[in-house]
Write an enzyme that holds these catalytic residues in place. Structure first.
Site, PDB file in Angstrom:
ATOM      1  CG  ASP A  72      -1.999   1.017   1.197  1.00 38.65           C
ATOM      2  OD1 ASP A  72      -1.680   2.225   1.183  1.00 38.65           O
ATOM      3  OD2 ASP A  72      -3.177   0.629   1.175  1.00 38.65           O
ATOM      4  CG  HIS A 114      -8.425  -1.783  -3.296  1.00 43.49           C
ATOM      5  ND1 HIS A 114      -9.386  -0.950  -3.848  1.00 43.49           N
ATOM      6  CD2 HIS A 114      -8.072  -1.204  -2.124  1.00 43.49           C
ATOM      7  CE1 HIS A 114      -9.595   0.079  -3.056  1.00 43.49           C
ATOM      8  NE2 HIS A 114      -8.824  -0.059  -1.989  1.00 43.49           N
ATOM      9  CG  HIS A 172      -7.007  -2.578   2.447  1.00 45.77           C
ATOM     10  ND1 HIS A 172      -6.062  -1.578   2.377  1.00 45.77           N
ATOM     11  CD2 HIS A 172      -8.119  -2.089   1.851  1.00 45.77           C
ATOM     12  CE1 HIS A 172      -6.578  -0.530   1.771  1.00 45.77           C
ATOM     13  NE2 HIS A 172      -7.833  -0.813   1.436  1.00 45.77           N
TER      14      HIS A 172
END
Length: 144
Positions: free
Chosen positions: A37, A106, A108
């Site tokens: 990230d 997406h 995490h």
């Protein structure tokens, strides 16, 4: 392959420079890519992104369950490959619209969840209207 214009994740999938920099891909196969990230909330904070431009977790159907399972498997493997060994303190989830900053699905993958600061604890708290766990999303889609 991703092809949506003005999507930073599609750019990453297509190996386009983002802000003049190449994104270091930690994992790639025919369906997903994984990378760190850009604003990590913990030492081990990675994103798993499908190559196909899917707008958000809210738009998924039962046809996407296999992709989601693959994303979880990739996220778990990337955590291990990057040195996170604990079975505890892992978190896998998705920001729920309108709380997602990028309109491209997406997941995490967070290791060392105990490192989350005050702001990030709220931002990545599962069971909230803005962040849902992988397990919750799977159940939601199965019962849609």
């Amino acid at each position: 392959m991703a092809n949506s214009k003005k999507c930073v994740f599609c750019d990453i999938v297509n190996k386009v420079l983002v802000n003049g920099k190449e994104t270091e891909i930690l994992y790639e196969d025919e369906t997903v890519v994984a990378f760190k990230d850009i604003k990590p909330a913990t030492r081990h904070h990675y994103l798993v992104v499908p190559k196909e431009h899917l707008e958000s977790p809210k738009t998924l159907t039962k046809d996407n369950l296999g992709l989601l399972n693959h994303m979880l498997e990739v996220g778990e493997n990337v955590l291990v490959q990057q040195g996170f060994q604990s079975d505890n303190n892992k978190r896998f989830g998705y920001h729920w619209p309108p709380f997602n900053s990028i309109s491209h699905l997406h997941m995490h993958a967070l290791g060392n969840a105990e490192e989350l600061g005050f702001f990030h604890k709220g931002m990545f708290m599962t069971g909230t209207p803005w962040f849902v766990s992988h397990q919750w999303l799977m159940t939601y889609i199965k019962h849609k």
